[in-house]
Design a protein around this motif. Sequence first.
Motif, PDB file in Angstrom:
ATOM      1  N   MET A  82      -6.602 -54.159  57.570  1.00 20.62           N
ATOM      2  CA  MET A  82      -6.600 -52.697  57.572  1.00 20.62           C
ATOM      3  C   MET A  82      -7.456 -52.180  56.416  1.00 20.62           C
ATOM      4  N   ALA A  83      -8.203 -51.118  56.676  1.00 19.84           N
ATOM      5  CA  ALA A  83      -9.024 -50.508  55.628  1.00 19.84           C
ATOM      6  C   ALA A  83      -8.149 -49.685  54.698  1.00 19.84           C
ATOM      7  N   PRO A  84      -8.456 -49.684  53.389  1.00 19.48           N
ATOM      8  CA  PRO A  84      -7.709 -48.834  52.456  1.00 19.48           C
ATOM      9  C   PRO A  84      -7.798 -47.363  52.840  1.00 19.48           C
ATOM     10  N   VAL A  85      -6.762 -46.634  52.486  1.00 17.58           N
ATOM     11  CA  VAL A  85      -6.663 -45.203  52.792  1.00 17.58           C
ATOM     12  C   VAL A  85      -6.258 -44.480  51.515  1.00 17.58           C
ATOM     13  N   ALA A  86      -6.871 -43.339  51.244  1.00 20.86           N
ATOM     14  CA  ALA A  86      -6.514 -42.552  50.057  1.00 20.86           C
ATOM     15  C   ALA A  86      -5.411 -41.559  50.384  1.00 20.86           C
ATOM     16  N   CYS A  87      -4.505 -41.353  49.439  1.00 23.22           N
ATOM     17  CA  CYS A  87      -3.512 -40.292  49.578  1.00 23.22           C
ATOM     18  C   CYS A  87      -4.076 -39.001  49.017  1.00 23.22           C
ATOM     19  N   ASP A  88      -3.360 -37.913  49.239  1.00 22.79           N
ATOM     20  CA  ASP A  88      -3.752 -36.662  48.590  1.00 22.79           C
ATOM     21  C   ASP A  88      -2.769 -36.338  47.463  1.00 22.79           C
ATOM     22  N   GLU A  89      -3.101 -35.334  46.697  1.00 15.96           N
ATOM     23  CA  GLU A  89      -2.328 -35.026  45.495  1.00 15.96           C
ATOM     24  C   GLU A  89      -0.890 -34.668  45.820  1.00 15.96           C
ATOM     25  N   SER A  90      -0.678 -33.983  46.938  1.00 15.61           N
ATOM     26  CA  SER A  90       0.682 -33.578  47.283  1.00 15.61           C
ATOM     27  C   SER A  90       1.591 -34.787  47.498  1.00 15.61           C
ATOM     28  N   GLU A  91       1.008 -35.888  47.963  1.00 12.50           N
ATOM     29  CA  GLU A  91       1.813 -37.091  48.178  1.00 12.50           C
ATOM     30  C   GLU A  91       2.187 -37.752  46.858  1.00 12.50           C
ATOM     31  N   LEU A  92       1.290 -37.708  45.878  1.00 14.25           N
ATOM     32  CA  LEU A  92       1.638 -38.203  44.542  1.00 14.25           C
ATOM     33  C   LEU A  92       2.802 -37.424  43.956  1.00 14.25           C
ATOM     34  N   LEU A  93       2.848 -36.124  44.266  1.00 10.68           N
ATOM     35  CA  LEU A  93       3.864 -35.250  43.680  1.00 10.68           C
ATOM     36  C   LEU A  93       5.261 -35.489  44.259  1.00 10.68           C
ATOM     37  N   ARG A  94       5.365 -36.330  45.255  1.00  3.65           N
ATOM     38  CA  ARG A  94       6.693 -36.694  45.745  1.00  3.65           C
ATOM     39  C   ARG A  94       7.457 -37.494  44.683  1.00  3.65           C
ATOM     40  N   PHE A  95       6.709 -38.165  43.794  1.00  3.78           N
ATOM     41  CA  PHE A  95       7.347 -38.938  42.723  1.00  3.78           C
ATOM     42  C   PHE A  95       6.956 -38.434  41.340  1.00  3.78           C
ATOM     43  N   HIS A  96       5.681 -38.122  41.142  1.00 11.09           N
ATOM     44  CA  HIS A  96       5.177 -37.787  39.810  1.00 11.09           C
ATOM     45  C   HIS A  96       5.184 -36.282  39.546  1.00 11.09           C
ATOM     46  N   THR A  97       5.228 -35.929  38.263  1.00 15.40           N
ATOM     47  CA  THR A  97       5.207 -34.524  37.879  1.00 15.40           C
ATOM     48  C   THR A  97       3.792 -33.967  37.987  1.00 15.40           C
ATOM     49  N   PRO A  98       3.654 -32.668  38.273  1.00 18.21           N
ATOM     50  CA  PRO A  98       2.321 -32.060  38.332  1.00 18.21           C
ATOM     51  C   PRO A  98       1.548 -32.214  37.020  1.00 18.21           C
ATOM     52  N   GLU A  99       2.245 -32.118  35.908  1.00 16.77           N
ATOM     53  CA  GLU A  99       1.578 -32.227  34.605  1.00 16.77           C
ATOM     54  C   GLU A  99       0.946 -33.604  34.434  1.00 16.77           C
ATOM     55  N   TYR A 100       1.668 -34.628  34.839  1.00 13.01           N
ATOM     56  CA  TYR A 100       1.125 -35.974  34.681  1.00 13.01           C
ATOM     57  C   TYR A 100      -0.035 -36.224  35.650  1.00 13.01           C
ATOM     58  N   VAL A 101       0.097 -35.813  36.881  1.00  8.76           N
ATOM     59  CA  VAL A 101      -1.006 -35.987  37.843  1.00  8.76           C
ATOM     60  C   VAL A 101      -2.259 -35.280  37.339  1.00  8.76           C
ATOM     61  N   GLY A 102      -2.091 -34.095  36.756  1.00  8.34           N
ATOM     62  CA  GLY A 102      -3.232 -33.383  36.182  1.00  8.34           C
ATOM     63  C   GLY A 102      -3.860 -34.140  35.031  1.00  8.34           C
TER      64      GLY A 102
END
Length: 313
Positions: free
Chosen positions: A47-67
């Motif tokens: 399977m080819a790699p797939v990128a997530c979007d920022e909203s999916e990161l925010l399911r676990f991580h804080t907005p401040e850290y993702v920024g």
Amino acid sequence: MAITSVYFGDELGRYGFGDGHPFGPDRLHAFWAETVRQGLDKKVDIMAPVACDESELLRFHTPEYVGLVKRASETGAGYLDAGDTPAFKGVFEAGCYVVGSDLDALQRIVSGETPRVFIPIAGLHHARRDGAAGFCAFNDCGVIIETLRREYGIQRVAYVDIDAHHGDGVFYAFEDDPDVGFADLHEDGRFLYPGTGFASETGKGAAAGGKLNIPLDPGSDDDAFHRAWPRVEEYLRAFKPEIILLQAGADSIAGDPITHMRFSPAAHGHAAAGLARIADEFCDGRLIAMGGGGYNRNNLALGWNEVLKALSV
């Protein structure tokens, strides 16, 4: 025979650090060269790699850290933490391919397209909700767990970790959650980063007594593994998961440059085979395996391919 899907592509390999860092970008291709040598590439779905979007990161991580990671990714300067996890240009995008490949795998598993998946560059189990740690920019394991429960309604998730390092970023994020099973077999934290995962750490609050940490002495070999492993299987059968996540870190194999464990690659195959049987018994076969750590290239190539073989029988 169950056909295992494997995520492979240069985008996934970009998650790695330069200048001789143990977690280098060559790890993916070291694994894959051995996969091809053994002919396993003909027995899996690639399977080819797939990128997530920022909203999916925010399911676990804080907005401040993702920024913070996004800004560091633009310059590639400094560290994402106190000194273990260097920034590099494109670290945000590389991390998104790790998380996104996990989430693509999850969708395929839940839909019934494939029961078992292996993502070699994944299992970044040290990152906290609000910070990096231990070479881990984003905690893809945590994102998977949150996604299973929020998006797919799967509540009872079992996380199993055989990396030499304790999966602290996962453990403490869900320490009080009784629906997240946690079984972690690792080198005793008195001797190895991150210094956590003691046998007395069994959960808090509603999850008190519901987590399993098994610290092992430095130098523990396959005999020690086989004495400890039945406790993991017993724990999982009592927990009755709906899906199993395996962090198959190869730094618990003898000869790793930064740990002191002495498992053989066969221990990784034994663990994966046992989890596959339990997944068939309780989870309709649903199992996601992630490569995790491992800094001896020969070890990770052999150990991860033992996992592949175990998942494909």
